[in-house]
Enzyme design. Structure first.
Site, PDB file in Angstrom:
ATOM      1  N   ASP A 121      21.027  -6.510  42.740  1.00  0.00           N
ATOM      2  CA  ASP A 121      20.163  -5.607  43.494  1.00  0.00           C
ATOM      3  C   ASP A 121      20.851  -4.252  43.613  1.00  0.00           C
ATOM      4  O   ASP A 121      22.077  -4.179  43.700  1.00  0.00           O
ATOM      5  CB  ASP A 121      19.893  -6.164  44.899  1.00  0.00           C
ATOM      6  N   ASP A 143      11.967  -7.002  41.895  1.00  0.00           N
ATOM      7  CA  ASP A 143      11.364  -7.162  43.223  1.00  0.00           C
ATOM      8  C   ASP A 143      10.170  -6.215  43.392  1.00  0.00           C
ATOM      9  O   ASP A 143       9.158  -6.580  43.989  1.00  0.00           O
ATOM     10  CB  ASP A 143      12.384  -6.893  44.321  1.00  0.00           C
TER      11      ASP A 143
END
Length: 169
Positions: A121, A143
């Protein structure tokens, strides 16, 4: 059973989401060489931060063990199979696009888990004032695809509508 006439846009969305997500991750990890915890400020409200997510969405169900990590991989495989079945039967182009975005994001994050044992991330939105601070969870482009796909499904279910069955009788 024959595939949906809307399958192609969904598969394109899946491939594009997966490719963009993985290309960005390779760029950040291999070209930029970002390291865990390193912060690169992009804008006053956006940083790039290397964070490894060993859990699922929002860092829930953290799994440090090999068994736990592979359990999450198997869960993703099952979810993508279900989404693929739904995509195969999609009744609209919007549904197909939404499912393609969700599946592309899930496959991208699933590949991270296989390659690295965790999901990479990078994006960290935040607002800081003299008296108040807000920080969103660190996330990635997979995401974004998943959230956009869910948003499209919600939009379609609330506003897209399907032909009224009583009118066609």
């Amino acid at each position: 059973m024959t595939p949906s006439p809307h399958l192609r846009p969904g598969l394109i969305a899946l491939a594009a989401t997966f490719a963009v997500d993985q290309a960005f991750k390779v760029f950040m990890l291999q070209i930029v060489g970002i390291t865990t915890g390193q912060v690169i400020t992009v804008a006053p409200v956006l940083d790039l931060v290397m964070a490894w997510n060993y859990g699922v969405s929002f860092g829930l169900f953290q799994q440090d063990s090999l068994f736990g990590q592979w359990a999450l991989v198997l869960f993703k495989v099952a979810a993508v199979a279900l989404i693929g079945w739904w995509l195969w039967r999609a009744e609209s182009t919007l549904t197909a696009l939404a499912l393609g975005l969700i599946a592309g994001g899930a496959v991208g994050n699933g590949l991270d888990r296989v390659l690295y044992g965790a999901v990479a991330d990078f994006f960290a939105f935040h607002i800081t004032t003299a008296t108040w601070q807000f920080q969103w969870y660190v996330f990635n482009l997979a995401d974004v695809g998943i959230v956009a796909g869910v948003g499209l499904l919600l939009y379609e279910s609330l506003f897209g509508g399907r032909p009224d069955a009583s009118k066609s009788a």
